[in-house]
Design a protein around this motif. Structure first.
Motif, PDB file in Angstrom:
ATOM      1  N   SER A  17      -0.880   1.525 -12.871  1.00 12.38           N
ATOM      2  CA  SER A  17       0.265   2.399 -13.124  1.00 12.38           C
ATOM      3  C   SER A  17       1.281   2.265 -11.992  1.00 12.38           C
ATOM      4  O   SER A  17       0.984   1.728 -10.928  1.00 12.38           O
ATOM      5  CB  SER A  17      -0.202   3.849 -13.218  1.00 12.38           C
ATOM      6  N   ALA A  18       2.475   2.776 -12.230  1.00 11.73           N
ATOM      7  CA  ALA A  18       3.515   2.756 -11.201  1.00 11.73           C
ATOM      8  C   ALA A  18       3.041   3.497  -9.959  1.00 11.73           C
ATOM      9  O   ALA A  18       3.304   3.076  -8.826  1.00 11.73           O
ATOM     10  CB  ALA A  18       4.795   3.370 -11.749  1.00 11.73           C
ATOM     11  N   SER A  19       2.314   4.579 -10.186  1.00 12.77           N
ATOM     12  CA  SER A  19       1.775   5.359  -9.078  1.00 12.77           C
ATOM     13  C   SER A  19       0.817   4.519  -8.244  1.00 12.77           C
ATOM     14  O   SER A  19       0.910   4.480  -7.015  1.00 12.77           O
ATOM     15  CB  SER A  19       1.055   6.591  -9.630  1.00 12.77           C
ATOM     16  N   GLU A  20      -0.106   3.857  -8.908  1.00 10.55           N
ATOM     17  CA  GLU A  20      -1.081   3.028  -8.195  1.00 10.55           C
ATOM     18  C   GLU A  20      -0.396   1.912  -7.417  1.00 10.55           C
ATOM     19  O   GLU A  20      -0.738   1.642  -6.269  1.00 10.55           O
ATOM     20  CB  GLU A  20      -2.098   2.437  -9.177  1.00 10.55           C
ATOM     21  N   LEU A  21       0.578   1.277  -8.052  1.00 11.94           N
ATOM     22  CA  LEU A  21       1.298   0.182  -7.392  1.00 11.94           C
ATOM     23  C   LEU A  21       2.062   0.676  -6.165  1.00 11.94           C
ATOM     24  O   LEU A  21       2.060   0.024  -5.116  1.00 11.94           O
ATOM     25  CB  LEU A  21       2.263  -0.490  -8.373  1.00 11.94           C
ATOM     26  N   ALA A  22       2.709   1.830  -6.289  1.00 13.89           N
ATOM     27  CA  ALA A  22       3.477   2.373  -5.175  1.00 13.89           C
ATOM     28  C   ALA A  22       2.561   2.771  -4.017  1.00 13.89           C
ATOM     29  O   ALA A  22       2.887   2.524  -2.848  1.00 13.89           O
ATOM     30  CB  ALA A  22       4.300   3.569  -5.642  1.00 13.89           C
ATOM     31  N   LEU A  23       1.423   3.369  -4.336  1.00 17.15           N
ATOM     32  CA  LEU A  23       0.501   3.775  -3.276  1.00 17.15           C
ATOM     33  C   LEU A  23      -0.157   2.559  -2.616  1.00 17.15           C
ATOM     34  O   LEU A  23      -0.394   2.561  -1.407  1.00 17.15           O
ATOM     35  CB  LEU A  23      -0.544   4.746  -3.825  1.00 17.15           C
ATOM     36  N   GLU A  24      -0.409   1.514  -3.392  1.00 12.84           N
ATOM     37  CA  GLU A  24      -0.925   0.263  -2.823  1.00 12.84           C
ATOM     38  C   GLU A  24       0.111  -0.350  -1.882  1.00 12.84           C
ATOM     39  O   GLU A  24      -0.223  -0.862  -0.813  1.00 12.84           O
ATOM     40  CB  GLU A  24      -1.255  -0.746  -3.929  1.00 12.84           C
ATOM     41  N   TYR A  25       1.364  -0.318  -2.302  1.00 10.05           N
ATOM     42  CA  TYR A  25       2.484  -0.816  -1.501  1.00 10.05           C
ATOM     43  C   TYR A  25       2.529  -0.091  -0.155  1.00 10.05           C
ATOM     44  O   TYR A  25       2.649  -0.711   0.901  1.00 10.05           O
ATOM     45  CB  TYR A  25       3.775  -0.610  -2.296  1.00 10.05           C
ATOM     46  N   LEU A  26       2.416   1.219  -0.208  1.00 14.40           N
ATOM     47  CA  LEU A  26       2.461   2.040   0.995  1.00 14.40           C
ATOM     48  C   LEU A  26       1.266   1.751   1.903  1.00 14.40           C
ATOM     49  O   LEU A  26       1.420   1.612   3.123  1.00 14.40           O
ATOM     50  CB  LEU A  26       2.485   3.519   0.594  1.00 14.40           C
TER      51      LEU A  26
END
Length: 115
Positions: A17-26
């Motif tokens: 999900s977008a959430s998972e991708l963003a948190l992985e990015y962070l």
């Protein structure tokens, strides 16, 4: 195959999900800075959802605050403007809602950091 009545199931690839991708990015920014690469879409998602505890859990919010220190230019200015507007909105509403209190606390931290 359709004519014969045979249904073929397509393998569903579980996309993050977008959430998972963003948190992985962070997390990547924090733990593997040499491999980390700036992604505007991930940063935009984080900036839009950073006050939502369900989307950005506390452990990631602490990392996000460190990330925001490096925020520059219009992204920084817009983030401050939005945080100030949200703070006014929170101040004018009823403080009984616990999620609103958590949100206002996050907004306050962001404003202290960026102002």
């Amino acid at each position: 195959m359709r004519e014969a009545g045979i249904i073929v199931k397509k393998e569903e690839s579980k996309k993050p999900s977008a959430s998972e991708l963003a948190l992985e990015y962070l997390t990547s920014w924090s733990e593997k800075p040499k491999k980390w690469k700036f992604q505007k879409t991930r940063q935009t998602w984080l900036l839009l959802h950073m006050y939502d505890k369900d989307k950005v859990p506390d452990q990631h919010f602490c990392i996000l605050l460190d990330y925001l220190e490096g925020l520059k230019g219009s992204a920084r200015d817009v983030t401050v403007q939005k945080a100030e507007a949200l703070m006014k909105e929170c101040d004018s509403s009823e403080p009984e809602d616990s999620s609103l209190l958590e949100k206002s606390e996050r907004i306050r931290k962001v404003l202290q950091l960026l102002s």
